[in-house]
Design a protein around this motif. Structure first.
Motif, PDB file in Angstrom:
ATOM      1  N   PHE A 139       0.811  -1.080   0.091  1.00  8.23           N
ATOM      2  CA  PHE A 139      -0.133  -0.014  -0.146  1.00  8.23           C
ATOM      3  C   PHE A 139       0.820   1.118  -0.141  1.00  8.23           C
ATOM      4  N   THR A 140       0.336   2.138  -0.351  1.00 10.00           N
ATOM      5  CA  THR A 140       1.022   3.570  -0.614  1.00 10.00           C
ATOM      6  C   THR A 140       0.645   4.836   0.303  1.00 10.00           C
ATOM      7  N   SER A 141      -0.110   4.489   1.435  1.00 10.43           N
ATOM      8  CA  SER A 141      -0.335   5.403   2.325  1.00 10.43           C
ATOM      9  C   SER A 141      -0.179   5.003   3.848  1.00 10.43           C
ATOM     10  N   GLY A 142      -0.648   5.883   4.712  1.00 10.91           N
ATOM     11  CA  GLY A 142      -0.241   5.101   5.850  1.00 10.91           C
ATOM     12  C   GLY A 142      -1.272   4.194   6.456  1.00 10.91           C
ATOM     13  N   SER A 143      -2.226   3.760   5.806  1.00 11.72           N
ATOM     14  CA  SER A 143      -3.309   2.822   6.177  1.00 11.72           C
ATOM     15  C   SER A 143      -3.899   2.307   5.049  1.00 11.72           C
ATOM     16  N   VAL A 144      -4.531   1.182   4.836  1.00 12.58           N
ATOM     17  CA  VAL A 144      -5.288   0.500   4.049  1.00 12.58           C
ATOM     18  C   VAL A 144      -6.379  -0.602   4.599  1.00 12.58           C
ATOM     19  N   ALA A 145      -7.477  -0.756   3.930  1.00 12.47           N
ATOM     20  CA  ALA A 145      -8.310  -1.711   4.411  1.00 12.47           C
ATOM     21  C   ALA A 145      -8.346  -3.029   3.361  1.00 12.47           C
ATOM     22  N   LEU A 146      -8.671  -4.016   4.032  1.00  9.11           N
ATOM     23  CA  LEU A 146      -8.719  -5.241   3.144  1.00  9.11           C
ATOM     24  C   LEU A 146     -10.148  -5.848   3.037  1.00  9.11           C
ATOM     25  N   PRO A 147     -10.801  -5.665   2.260  1.00 10.94           N
ATOM     26  CA  PRO A 147     -12.288  -6.194   2.123  1.00 10.94           C
ATOM     27  C   PRO A 147     -12.200  -7.654   2.618  1.00 10.94           C
ATOM     28  N   VAL A 148     -13.257  -8.044   3.459  1.00 13.45           N
ATOM     29  CA  VAL A 148     -13.345  -9.404   3.880  1.00 13.45           C
ATOM     30  C   VAL A 148     -14.730  -9.790   3.789  1.00 13.45           C
ATOM     31  N   LEU A 149     -15.207 -11.017   3.237  1.00 14.17           N
ATOM     32  CA  LEU A 149     -16.528 -11.392   3.075  1.00 14.17           C
ATOM     33  C   LEU A 149     -16.935 -12.004   4.429  1.00 14.17           C
ATOM     34  N   GLN A 150     -17.903 -11.608   4.873  1.00 11.81           N
ATOM     35  CA  GLN A 150     -18.469 -12.255   5.895  1.00 11.81           C
ATOM     36  C   GLN A 150     -19.088 -13.482   5.841  1.00 11.81           C
ATOM     37  N   ALA A 151     -19.465 -14.327   6.969  1.00 11.77           N
ATOM     38  CA  ALA A 151     -20.188 -15.448   6.714  1.00 11.77           C
ATOM     39  C   ALA A 151     -21.412 -15.012   6.411  1.00 11.77           C
ATOM     40  N   PRO A 152     -22.420 -16.002   5.485  1.00 12.64           N
ATOM     41  CA  PRO A 152     -23.586 -15.402   4.873  1.00 12.64           C
ATOM     42  C   PRO A 152     -24.452 -15.882   6.285  1.00 12.64           C
TER      43      PRO A 152
END
Length: 377
Positions: A139-152
């Motif tokens: 990542f190129t900034s101080g923070s990043v969020a990784l998308p996570v698929l939750q249980a159905p």
């Protein structure tokens, strides 16, 4: 006066030196006394070429009026020697020349001129070595969020003919990464490097890198977000019921943890153990009192077919069975080694800085990491 290409001269001399060494290696023999003397003379000659190139490059960088007082001849076009800044210094050449055959005191050393030591760090760090390359999130900034698929919300169910399907109700969450900078620095005198026959800067850089790897392992295993800015594997994982105080973690306990990871649909890939547990596993006996591993053979480094890695930073009486493919780590800046020879006007010293920026580990589901501990440890 035409410019002299000292770089080409030095490289030509080093090529001659390499041919002599390769010839001896091809014949599976050590260098003769005459060959060793010739190699030594070629090394000295190459070093003088580099030194001369550096000296003229420094002079060419002076103000024209000052330069005329230093060199009583036309020094040539500064731009024509723009390569000079790319050449290793004499000490760097000395270090690179340590690579050779044993009777020359040769040892293979990483290239000090290189700036990216990520691969070296990966090999030295237990945590970095088990995480798949695809799971290192740049990542190129101080923070990043990784998308996570939750249980159905709704699982698949029987549907009547011509009936309607229930919506699974998937939702997305996220795993946040915050960059944490880890590094160190050191300095030593220019005289020490000039006079030492050893590759001083390489030795210090590797020592700092080893310390960096140890710190990344410590945080990657035991880190607590609120305190260290990184959640480690032990913090992220699911802790099994602790064994009774005084117990010794054995293969049956690893089997329980293995099954617990499998039960969540994950696939165990690694076993990490503390130093004392590694020793206990090697000393383990079967039900008949016979030692499981033969002490005359290479110490066992696997458990249930998985690589078993000894992690010195794990707390005593701790073992971890995990699916490393479920781990992710953020990478803001790869490990790098930076040298500075500018020193100060009144100080002749060489400085090195080792640094890396990583973000905390995250795991898709905590059950993919099973932590085995002993009560009271």
């Amino acid at each position: 006066m035409a410019d002299v290409d000292y770089r080409a001269r030095a490289m030509s001399v080093l090529e001659t030196r390499a041919e002599i060494i390769k010839r001896a290696q091809a014949e599976s023999r050590e260098l003769t006394e005459d060959e060793a003397n010739e190699v030594s003379a070629l090394e000295d000659h190459a070093a003088r070429m580099v030194e001369q190139g550096e000296r003229e490059a420094r002079v060419n960088g002076l103000d024209p009026k000052t330069r005329s007082l230093t060199v009583p001849r036309q020094a040539g076009n500064v731009e024509s020697r723009s390569w000079a800044g790319l050449l290793p210094s004499v000490p760097e050449y000395r270090a690179s020349l340590q690579t050779g055959v044993d009777n020359l005191g040769g040892v293979t050393v990483p290239d000090e001129v290189a700036s990216d030591w990520a691969e070296y760090l990966r090999k030295r760090s237990v945590v970095m070595s088990i995480i798949p390359a695809a799971n290192v999130v740049p990542f190129t900034s101080g923070s990043v969020a990784l998308p996570v698929l939750q249980a159905p919300a709704n699982k698949s169910a029987k549907v009547a003919e011509l009936g309607s399907y229930a919506d699974a109700g998937f939702t997305f969450g996220k795993k946040d990464f915050q960059a944490v900078k880890i590094g160190s620095k050191s300095a030593w005198s220019w005289e020490l490097e000039e006079d030492s026959p050893l590759p001083i800067r390489n030795m210090i850089a590797q020592a700092l890198l080893n310390d960096l790897a140890d710190q990344i392992d410590n945080l990657g295993l035991n880190g607590v977000l609120a305190t260290n800015g990184i959640n480690g594997i032990v913090t992220l994982g699911t802790h099994m019921t602790p064994l009774t105080a005084g117990s010794v973690i054995g293969y049956s306990d690893l089997n329980d943890a293995y099954a617990a990871v499998e039960g969540t649909g994950a696939n165990p890939t690694h076993v990490l153990v503390s130093t004392d547990v590694a020793k206990a596993l090697r000393d383990a006996e079967d039900s008949a009192g016979n030692r499981i591993t033969d002490p005359t053979l290479t110490p066992a480094n696997s458990a249930y077919g998985l690589p078993r890695l000894t992690a010195g930073n794990l707390p005593a009486n701790t073992a971890v069975v995990l699916d490393a493919s479920r781990l992710h780590i953020g990478n803001r800046a790869s490990a790098s080694v930076l040298f500075d020879e500018s020193g100060g006007w009144d100080v002749d010293e060489i400085r090195v800085k080792v640094r890396s920026r990583v973000a905390g580990l995250t795991v898709i589901e905590a059950t993919s990491i099973q932590v085995v501990t002993v009560a009271g440890s």
